[in-house]
Scaffold this motif. Structure first.
Motif, short mmCIF file in Angstrom:
data_model
loop_
_atom_site.label_atom_id
_atom_site.label_comp_id
_atom_site.label_asym_id
_atom_site.label_seq_id
_atom_site.Cartn_x
_atom_site.Cartn_y
_atom_site.Cartn_z
N ALA A 58 0.99 -0.77 0.03
CA ALA A 58 0.03 -0.13 -0.52
C ALA A 58 0.91 1.57 -0.24
CB ALA A 58 -0.68 0.16 1.24
N ALA A 59 1.54 1.16 0.61
CA ALA A 59 3.09 2.33 1.17
C ALA A 59 3.30 2.57 -1.05
CB ALA A 59 4.11 1.93 1.90
N THR A 60 3.74 1.86 -2.06
CA THR A 60 3.74 1.83 -3.11
C THR A 60 2.97 2.55 -3.75
OG1 THR A 60 3.47 -0.26 -3.59
CG2 THR A 60 5.17 0.23 -2.94
N ALA A 61 1.84 2.53 -3.74
CA ALA A 61 0.11 2.56 -4.41
C ALA A 61 0.00 4.17 -3.92
CB ALA A 61 -0.79 2.06 -4.24
N VAL A 62 -0.59 4.34 -2.23
CA VAL A 62 -0.68 5.67 -1.98
C VAL A 62 -0.74 6.74 -2.13
CG1 VAL A 62 -2.45 6.66 0.36
CG2 VAL A 62 -2.73 3.59 0.18
N PRO A 63 1.15 6.90 -1.82
CA PRO A 63 0.85 8.13 -2.18
C PRO A 63 1.35 8.60 -3.57
CG PRO A 63 3.22 6.96 -0.93
CD PRO A 63 1.72 5.50 -1.76
N LEU A 64 0.44 7.99 -4.45
CA LEU A 64 0.72 8.51 -6.12
C LEU A 64 -0.65 9.16 -5.66
CD1 LEU A 64 0.36 5.16 -7.69
CD2 LEU A 64 1.95 6.46 -7.40
N ILE A 65 -1.69 8.90 -5.22
CA ILE A 65 -2.66 10.59 -4.80
C ILE A 65 -1.53 11.69 -4.78
CG2 ILE A 65 -4.68 10.78 -3.52
CD1 ILE A 65 -4.96 8.15 -2.42
N TRP A 66 -0.66 12.21 -4.44
CA TRP A 66 -0.64 13.61 -4.48
C TRP A 66 0.39 13.75 -5.29
CZ3 TRP A 66 -1.25 10.49 0.09
CH2 TRP A 66 -2.81 10.46 0.69
N ARG A 67 0.89 13.10 -6.37
CA ARG A 67 1.68 12.73 -7.61
C ARG A 67 2.09 13.82 -7.88
NH1 ARG A 67 1.07 11.28 -12.74
NH2 ARG A 67 -1.00 11.54 -13.25
N ARG A 68 1.21 14.54 -8.67
CA ARG A 68 0.79 16.09 -9.34
C ARG A 68 1.29 17.61 -8.79
NH1 ARG A 68 -2.92 15.51 -14.54
NH2 ARG A 68 -3.64 13.32 -13.29
N ARG A 69 1.14 17.28 -7.12
CA ARG A 69 1.14 18.38 -6.28
C ARG A 69 2.78 18.15 -5.81
NH1 ARG A 69 -3.35 20.49 -2.21
NH2 ARG A 69 -4.04 21.48 -3.94
N THR A 70 2.86 16.98 -5.19
CA THR A 70 4.10 16.90 -4.56
C THR A 70 4.59 15.67 -5.40
OG1 THR A 70 3.23 15.64 -3.05
CG2 THR A 70 3.46 17.61 -2.26
N PRO A 71 5.22 15.87 -6.10
CA PRO A 71 5.70 14.92 -7.18
C PRO A 71 7.18 14.57 -6.21
CG PRO A 71 6.54 16.44 -8.64
CD PRO A 71 5.14 17.01 -7.03
N CYS A 72 8.35 15.22 -6.06
CA CYS A 72 9.29 14.44 -4.99
C CYS A 72 8.55 13.60 -4.40
CB CYS A 72 10.17 15.72 -4.50
SG CYS A 72 10.59 16.81 -6.89
N ALA A 73 8.43 14.23 -3.26
CA ALA A 73 7.41 13.38 -2.26
C ALA A 73 7.13 12.25 -2.74
CB ALA A 73 7.28 14.49 -0.96
N THR A 74 6.26 12.51 -3.18
CA THR A 74 5.79 10.96 -3.65
C THR A 74 7.28 10.19 -3.85
OG1 THR A 74 3.84 12.42 -3.45
CG2 THR A 74 3.75 9.90 -4.80
N ALA A 75 7.75 10.24 -5.26
CA ALA A 75 8.91 9.62 -5.30
C ALA A 75 9.71 8.93 -4.62
CB ALA A 75 9.67 10.44 -6.26
N CYS A 76 10.03 10.08 -3.68
CA CYS A 76 10.85 9.66 -1.71
C CYS A 76 10.08 8.56 -1.53
CB CYS A 76 11.29 10.47 -1.64
SG CYS A 76 12.53 12.02 -2.18
N ALA A 77 8.88 8.57 -1.07
CA ALA A 77 7.88 7.74 -0.93
C ALA A 77 7.50 5.99 -1.34
CB ALA A 77 6.71 8.40 -0.38
#
Length: 399
Positions: A58-77
Motif C-alpha cells: 500500500a505504501a507503494t500505491a497510496v502516495p500516488l494520490i499526491w503525485r502531481r502536487r508533490t512529485p518529489c515527496a511522492t517519489a521518495c515515499a
C-alpha cells in the motif's frame, strides 16, 4: 470589469479542480490492486501474504494520490517502500508499478537534475535489491530496468509534447495579437487617408467658393453677366466637391445605393491636373500655369491620387494664405520618379495656417514611397516640392 461566467453548470465547475485527485486516486487504487494480485494468488513456493507485506504494498500505491502536487515527496515515499517490500519477501513485486508511475511523473513534471537523480537512484536500487535476492535470472534484470527506462522515456515525451503544445498556443496567441494590431493599424491608416482626402476636397472647394462669393456683390452691380458666371462657378465647384465626397464615402459602403453607381467614379489622377489648374485660374483670378517636362510614365493608382491631391492642396494654400498673384505647377518626369513642384509669389502659409494641409502633403508622399519639401522659394514666395516613384515595369525589368 465583470468576470465572464463559465458555460459549465456550477456542479461541473466545482468538480473540475478536483479531477486530478480523482484520477490519481483511481490510479493509486489500480496500482494497489495490481500489486495485491500477486499476494492473493501466490505462485508455488512464494511467501504467504502478511499484513506487513500488504502495508508495504500500500505504501507503494497510496502516495500516488499526491503525485502531481508533490512529485518529489511522492517519489521518495515510493522509492523507500518498494525496496523494503522486496527485501521483506512478502512476496517481492513482479512488476514495480509504483516505481514506473513515479518515474513517469518525475520525467514529465520536475527539473532536469531531479528527474535524472531519481532515474539513477532507481536503476541502482533495482540492481542492488535484486543482488540480495536469490534465484534472479538475467532476463529479470533486463525486464525491470527496461520497464523503468520506458516509463521515464514516456514521461519525457509527455513533457516535450506539453511544451510543444504550449509553444503552439503561445505562437497562436502572438499571431492573433499581431493580426489584431495589423487590422487596427490598417484601419487607422484608412481613416487617415479618408481624412486627408476630405480635407483636401473640402478645403479646395470652400476656398474657391469663398473667393467667388466675396467677389459676387461687387460684380453684381458692375457686371451682371460676370456675376451670373461667378454663381455658376460656385455651384459647379460645390457639385464637384459633393461628387468627390460621394466617391470617397462610397468605399465605406458595402454596396452602392440604387442610382448612385455613376457617382463612384475613379479617383482623380495626373491627367486631371490641367482641368484643376484651369478651374483655379478661372475661379480665383490667380494666374496659375501648368508645365510638363520629360516623358510621362505609368504611376500606381495611389501615386496618381497623391500627385493630384498634392497640387490641389498646394494651390488651395496659395489661394487661402499666400496672397499670391501667380502660381506655377511643374511636372518633371524622370526614369524612376516624377517631381511635382508648386511655386507661388506670395508670402506662404503663416504661423497656424496651412499646417494640416502641409502635413497631409508629406504624409501622402511618404505613403507612396516618396518625399516632400516645403518652404520659401529661391526667388521669393513659397514652394512645395514632392518626389514620387513611378510604377515598375516588371516585364521590362525581367527582360
Amino acid at each position: 470589469m465583470k468576470t465572464p461566467r463559465s458555460p459549465l453548470p456550477p456542479a461541473l465547475t466545482r468538480w473540475r479542480p478536483a479531477t486530478p485527485y480523482v484520477l490519481d486516486t483511481a490510479l493509486a487504487a489500480l496500482v494497489l490492486f495490481a500489486v495485491s494480485l500477486q499476494w492473493m494468488f501466490p505462485d508455488e513456493g512464494d511467501d504467504p501474504l502478511s499484513w506487513q507485506g500488504w502495508l508495504l504494498g500500500a505504501a507503494t500505491a497510496v502516495p500516488l494520490i499526491w503525485r502531481r502536487r508533490t512529485p518529489c515527496a511522492t517519489a521518495c515515499a515510493v522509492s523507500l517502500a518498494t525496496p523494503a517490500q522486496a527485501l521483506y519477501h512478502a512476496p517481492p513485486p513482479d512488476v514495480m508499478y509504483g516505481g514506473m508511475v513515479v518515474l513517469y511523473t518525475m520525467a514529465a513534471r520536475t527539473r532536469p537534475w531531479q528527474r535524472r537523480l531519481m532515474l539513477t537512484g532507481w536503476i541502482l536500487g533495482v540492481v542492488i535489491t535484486m543482488r540480495h535476492q536469490s534465484n534472479q535470472a538475467p532476463f529479470e534484470y533486463a525486464f525491470h530496468l527496461m520497464g523503468l527506462v520506458a516509463a521515464y522515456a514516456l514521461g519525457v515525451l509527455t513533457r516535450v509534447q506539453r511544451a510543444y503544445t504550449a509553444e503552439l498556443e503561445d505562437r497562436a496567441g502572438r499571431l492573433e495579437r499581431e493580426r489584431a494590431a495589423d487590422t487596427a493599424r490598417a484601419r487607422a491608416e484608412e481613416r487617415a487617408r479618408i481624412a486627408r482626402d476630405m480635407h483636401d476636397i473640402l478645403a479646395h472647394a470652400v476656398s474657391l467658393m469663398v473667393v467667388q462669393a466675396e467677389a459676387g456683390p461687387v460684380v453684381v452691380r458692375k457686371d451682371p453677366d460676370r456675376a451670373e458666371a461667378t454663381f455658376d462657378t460656385i455651384a459647379s465647384t460645390g457639385r464637384e466637391a459633393m461628387a468627390q465626397l460621394r466617391r470617397i464615402l462610397g468605399v465605406l459602403k458595402e454596396e452602392a445605393p440604387t442610382g448612385e453607381a455613376g457617382s463612384r467614379l475613379p479617383q482623380p489622377n495626373v491627367t486631371a491636373l490641367p482641368e484643376l489648374v484651369r478651374q483655379v485660374r478661372q475661379s480665383t483670378g490667380l494666374h496659375a500655369e501648368l508645365r510638363t517636362s520629360g516623358t510621362p510614365r505609368p504611376l500606381s493608382s495611389d501615386t496618381e491620387v497623391a500627385a493630384y491631391r498634392v497640387v490641389q492642396e498646394a494651390l488651395t494654400n496659395t489661394v487661402k494664405h499666400a496672397r499670391a498673384s501667380r502660381a506655377l505647377v511643374e511636372l518633371d518626369w524622370a526614369d524612376d520618379h516624377v517631381s511635382v513642384t508648386v511655386t507661388d509669389d506670395g508670402r506662404g502659409p503663416s504661423a497656424g495656417s496651412g499646417g494640416h494641409g502641409l502635413i497631409g502633403i508629406r504624409e501622402r508622399a511618404v505613403a507612396c514611397g516618396g518625399s516632400a519639401e516645403t518652404g520659401g522659394a529661391p526667388g521669393g514666395g513659397f514652394r512645395v516640392a514632392v518626389r514620387l516613384p513611378v510604377a515598375v515595369d516588371r516585364e521590362g525589368a525581367l527582360g
